[in-house]
Enzyme design. Structure first.
Site, short mmCIF file in Angstrom:
data_model
loop_
_atom_site.label_atom_id
_atom_site.label_comp_id
_atom_site.label_asym_id
_atom_site.label_seq_id
_atom_site.Cartn_x
_atom_site.Cartn_y
_atom_site.Cartn_z
N THR A 8 40.90 83.09 60.07
CA THR A 8 41.44 81.72 59.98
C THR A 8 42.16 81.32 61.27
O THR A 8 41.88 80.26 61.84
CB THR A 8 42.41 81.61 58.78
OG1 THR A 8 41.71 81.97 57.60
CG2 THR A 8 42.93 80.20 58.64
N VAL A 9 43.09 82.17 61.73
CA VAL A 9 43.88 81.82 62.91
C VAL A 9 43.03 81.89 64.17
O VAL A 9 43.11 81.02 65.05
CB VAL A 9 45.13 82.72 63.02
CG1 VAL A 9 45.92 82.39 64.28
CG2 VAL A 9 46.00 82.58 61.79
N GLY A 39 54.71 79.92 61.39
CA GLY A 39 53.46 79.19 61.62
C GLY A 39 53.53 78.32 62.86
O GLY A 39 53.72 78.81 63.97
N GLU A 59 48.17 85.50 47.88
CA GLU A 59 47.11 86.50 48.04
C GLU A 59 46.79 87.14 46.69
O GLU A 59 47.61 87.12 45.76
CB GLU A 59 47.57 87.61 49.01
CG GLU A 59 47.97 87.11 50.39
CD GLU A 59 46.79 86.81 51.27
OE1 GLU A 59 45.66 87.22 50.93
OE2 GLU A 59 46.98 86.15 52.30
N ASP A 99 57.31 90.26 53.86
CA ASP A 99 56.87 89.36 54.93
C ASP A 99 58.08 88.66 55.56
O ASP A 99 58.23 88.60 56.79
CB ASP A 99 55.90 88.33 54.35
CG ASP A 99 55.53 87.24 55.34
OD1 ASP A 99 54.65 87.49 56.18
OD2 ASP A 99 56.12 86.14 55.27
N LYS A 124 59.84 88.85 59.48
CA LYS A 124 60.14 87.66 60.28
C LYS A 124 61.62 87.58 60.66
O LYS A 124 61.94 87.23 61.80
CB LYS A 124 59.71 86.40 59.51
CG LYS A 124 58.19 86.30 59.40
CD LYS A 124 57.76 85.22 58.41
CE LYS A 124 56.24 85.11 58.34
NZ LYS A 124 55.80 84.20 57.27
#
Length: 432
Positions: A12-13, A131, A187, A198, A202
């Site tokens: 995707t990225v 993001g 997910e 996650d 970060k």
């Protein structure tokens, strides 16, 4: 002279990044100087959303990081391995790195940045947190003269989406999670998101930048949202709060020390409805930075998605291209990693905060008095005590404390849990 990119990963990225780099019209003129030289994938047979010249796509990932023609390696594979090994090989070969890989950076950052500093190359990671929200570069550059006191963020879109829907619909966690999985917001294995891992990756990265020291990821306290119930969301609302999964890094004082001790943690938190982060809903992310002399600055935007993340990756690439074109003999200190030491992390038991706790008790006279006495014995001062109603034969009592040391609060709770009148303690949350 064109700058040659080797991109690892075309998911995707990766796809979003290639699309953005190819669509030069109306964008920064430096895009003209970039050549997508090689793109590494696992399988050549998979259908792709982008057109690339023949021979550009390859399954030889090692070949990309070893290719002397390539100036910048863009790692968009995710995961720990082989990403870590490929990043280190690329660095050893004198290549600059752009990555969106928060897991590899938070766990192997010390190794990666030490190697990069020795090799005289940059590791750029804007896309690893938030993001498309520009927060990494502002912490490294625009806010770098400030003394940062706290970084507080909603940095996981999946959990924010789940909590927002629980709040607006009065739904249970399990029902909203199942729906979020069907819609693609969560997910198939949601563990990293809903258990706070996650967000832990970060905040480790943000803390290292905000406070100028490396963070041992294993010392970051992580608690997820599985135990948040619609009952607690309803009570929080009545008390003037919303429940958010917050990632927090802040300076804390400890005895006679200076302010070098950090609290770095992730947990569901009761946030006052008037707080800037209370209104961040759905899959959006926001990071609130507090410092001197700036005061408060908040960064808000889409926390994931092809376009948003590709924007952050491509901005890092442009930054590197600009530096390569000016041919600096030394690394630009506002772009390079500058910290070598590890920050000292305070254990969660030393945290001083307010707490919200919900008790189910036998309907005996004097239970609230017993709670108050036990809390008082451990130095826990109560802001409010509300008997909210009945669950079958059990009375429900909700307590909000004043600031208290977590270790003292937990000792008091352990003693209260053993009382005959206490049936259970279904919920314990920290209050911002």
């Amino acid at each position: 002279m064109g700058v040659k990119l080797g991109i690892l990963g075309l998911g995707t990225v990766g796809t979003g990044t290639v699309k953005l780099l190819q669509d030069k019209n109306g964008r920064h003129p430096l895009l003209q100087d970039i050549e997508i030289y090689r793109v590494g994938v696992r399988s050549l047979d998979k259908p792709r959303d982008v057109q690339l010249p023949e021979g550009v796509i390859t399954t030889d990932l090692e070949g990309i990081v070893n290719d002397p023609e390539i100036d910048i390696v863009v790692e968009l594979m995710g995961g720990l391995e082989p990403a870590r090994t490929l990043i280190l090989k690329a660095i050893a070969n004198g290549k600059h790195i752009v990555t969106a890989n928060k897991a590899a950076i938070s766990r192997f950052g010390a190794e990666i940045f030490t190697a990069a500093n020795q090799a005289g190359v940059y590791v750029m990671l804007e896309a690893s947190v938030g993001g498309g929200i520009p927060v990494i570069q502002p912490l490294k550059q625009s806010l770098s003269v400030n003394q940062i006191s706290a970084v507080t963020g909603i940095v996981n879109g999946t959990t924010n989406y789940i909590l927002t829907r629980m709040q607006t619909e009065g739904s249970d966690f399990a029902d909203v999670l199942a729906d979020a999985q069907k819609l693609g917001y969560a997910e198939a294995d949601p563990t990293a998101d809903v258990d706070g891992w996650d967000a832990g990756d970060k905040i480790a990265i943000l803390a290292s930048l905000g406070f100028g020291g490396r963070i041992n990821r294993e010392q970051v306290y992580c608690e997820g949202i599985r135990q948040v119930s619609k009952t607690d969301i309803a009570y929080a609302s009545k008390l003037g709060f919303v429940i958010k999964l917050l990632a927090i890094a802040q300076n804390v004082k400890n005895g006679h020390r200076d302010n070098s001790l950090l609290s770095v943690r992730v947990h569901p938190t009761l946030v006052p409805q008037t707080h800037p982060l209370a209104s961040i809903n759905g899959v959006y992310n926001a990071i609130l930075v507090e410092g001197e002399p700036i005061g408060q600055v908040m960064f808000f935007g889409p926390g994931a998605g092809e376009g948003a993340t590709a924007s952050a990756v491509s901005a890092d690439i442009l930054n590197l291209v600009a530096n390569l074109k000016t041919n600096h003999a030394h690394l630009n200190p506002t772009l390079a990693c500058r910290h070598q030491h590890y920050s000292e992390i305070a254990p969660i038991s030393e945290l001083v905060t307010r707490f919200y706790t919900r008790f189910l008790t036998e309907d005996h006279p004097g239970v609230i008095g017993q709670l108050g006495t036990c809390f008082g014995k451990h130095g826990v001062s109560l802001e409010s005590v509300v008997q909210t109603g009945f669950h079958g034969q059990l009375a429900e009592i909700v307590v909000v404390t004043h600031d208290v040391r977590e270790g003292d609060f937990r000792q008091a709770l352990a003693e209260i849990a053993a009382m005959p009148a206490i049936n259970s303690i279904p919920s314990i949350f920290r209050v911002l």
